[in-house]
Write an enzyme that holds these catalytic residues in place. Structure first.
Site, mmCIF file in Angstrom:
data_model
loop_
_atom_site.group_PDB
_atom_site.id
_atom_site.type_symbol
_atom_site.label_atom_id
_atom_site.label_comp_id
_atom_site.label_asym_id
_atom_site.label_seq_id
_atom_site.Cartn_x
_atom_site.Cartn_y
_atom_site.Cartn_z
ATOM 1 N N ILE A 169 0.830 -1.201 0.000
ATOM 2 C CA ILE A 169 0.000 0.000 0.000
ATOM 3 C C ILE A 169 0.869 1.257 0.000
ATOM 4 O O ILE A 169 0.637 2.197 -0.762
ATOM 5 C CB ILE A 169 -0.946 0.011 1.219
ATOM 6 C CG1 ILE A 169 -2.025 -1.064 1.081
ATOM 7 C CG2 ILE A 169 -1.596 1.383 1.390
ATOM 8 C CD1 ILE A 169 -2.900 -1.218 2.316
ATOM 9 N N GLU A 170 1.873 1.253 0.864
ATOM 10 C CA GLU A 170 2.730 2.427 0.971
ATOM 11 C C GLU A 170 3.629 2.573 -0.256
ATOM 12 O O GLU A 170 3.942 3.682 -0.671
ATOM 13 C CB GLU A 170 3.592 2.337 2.239
ATOM 14 C CG GLU A 170 2.809 2.341 3.537
ATOM 15 C CD GLU A 170 2.113 3.677 3.795
ATOM 16 O OE1 GLU A 170 2.425 4.666 3.099
ATOM 17 O OE2 GLU A 170 1.246 3.718 4.684
ATOM 18 N N THR A 171 4.023 1.447 -0.832
ATOM 19 C CA THR A 171 4.958 1.339 -1.960
ATOM 20 C C THR A 171 6.353 1.826 -1.553
ATOM 21 O O THR A 171 6.485 2.747 -0.746
ATOM 22 C CB THR A 171 4.505 2.113 -3.218
ATOM 23 O OG1 THR A 171 4.575 3.515 -2.981
ATOM 24 C CG2 THR A 171 3.108 1.710 -3.631
#
Length: 318
Positions: A169-171
């Protein structure tokens, strides 16, 4: 990546090698006797050469730090308490190797980021002139928080599945970027971010402005994540399923520990009859959809993903 930061981490690697020694580095197993391993975490480490190597490294550095304060009983007590806390968190990972590795990376960073462990509340940062000959950006050590779970529930930790999804999600971004636009930046702005969603404070800009390595991103993620795991354990007073705990860590990581602690989400989970501005836990959860005062479609999608984890055990991005 800028020169000072590169030299600092290169030196830490050399320190780790010199502390561990050739014989220790040649070992295949961890610092403990695998024949006597009883916990699931220890058995997992014994069966993984990478985890075993991380265990040897952290154990050697911890032993060296303990020697540095051998005449200060207060400092020794603090050092031993932090190590005991780390081992307790590690054992909570069970057979989850990703969870174990993240904690070892975090512990390695904490130990090597301090020249000595003192009996004060915080450890003393490394001397810039001693390590590099010039002053690098200030780095504040972040000790792993003490576990004080609700006795009726016990402590929990983020599952490997939860960690993997949170990272996705954060990458991973190795250069600073604006979290509002996603574009790389060359000067500090509110919302400056790097690594796995690590917000860069203005005072830390010089540390990150030229980028970081993947290993440093992992270290930062581990350090950032630990307080949120502890916060969820502290704030939630009722039994949770693993997927519910994971979802709460993921949302708290995004909205901040203070916001999470005071949120209607926490109130409604602890007591569904609590009086709040929301008609349901679902609506309270999804109300966190603004960034810098503006509704964000990215946050709308993120809240939906987190809610799917919490309510259905579905670990999926968007």
């Amino acid at each position: 990546m800028h020169t000072l930061n590169t030299r600092r981490f290169s030196l830490l690697a050399l320190v780790a090698v010199s502390i561990t020694g050739g014989d220790a580095l040649a070992q295949d197993g961890p610092s403990f006797n695998c024949a006597q391993a009883k916990s699931a975490a220890k058995k997992t480490i014994c069966g993984d050469t990478n985890l075993a190597a991380r265990d040897r490294q952290v154990s050697a550095i911890y032993a060296s730090r303990l020697k540095e304060v051998r005449t200060d009983m207060g400092a020794r007590h603090t050092a031993m308490k932090r190590q005991k806390n780390f081992l307790k968190q590690r054992n909570l990972c069970g057979t989850d190797s990703a969870c174990i590795e993240d904690l070892y990376i975090t512990r390695f960073f904490d130990l090597t980021n301090c020249i000595i462990i003192t009996s004060s509340k915080e450890a003393i940062p490394q001397s810039p002139t001693t390590l590099t000959g010039s002053a690098p950006p200030k780095i504040e050590p972040t000790p792993l928080p003490d576990w004080k779970p609700n006795p009726s529930r016990g402590a929990m930790t983020l599952s490997g599945q939860g960690r993997t999804l949170l990272k996705d999600i954060e990458t991973l971004r190795l250069k600073p970027y604006n979290d509002q636009t996603g574009k790389e930046i060359n000067k500090w702005v509110e919302g400056a971010t790097i690594g796995y969603g690590h917000l860069i404070s203005q005072s830390d800009w010089d540390l990150y402005k030229n980028g970081i390595t993947t290993e440093e991103a992992k270290q930062t993620f581990g350090r950032d994540l630990a307080p949120f795991i502890a916060e969820v354990n502290k704030d939630i007073k009722v039994p949770l399923k693993q997927n519910e705990f994971d979802a709460l860590v993921v949302i708290s990581y995004n909205i901040g520990a203070s916001n999470f602690s005071k949120s209607s989400v926490v109130k409604l989970i602890n007591d569904p009859k609590s009086k709040t501005s929301y008609t349901s836990l679902d609506s309270a959860w999804k109300s966190w959809n603004k960034s810098q005062g503006k509704v964000s479609f990215g946050l709308i999608n993120r809240r939906a993903s987190e809610w799917n984890i919490y309510s259905q055990g579905i670990y999926q991005g968007w």
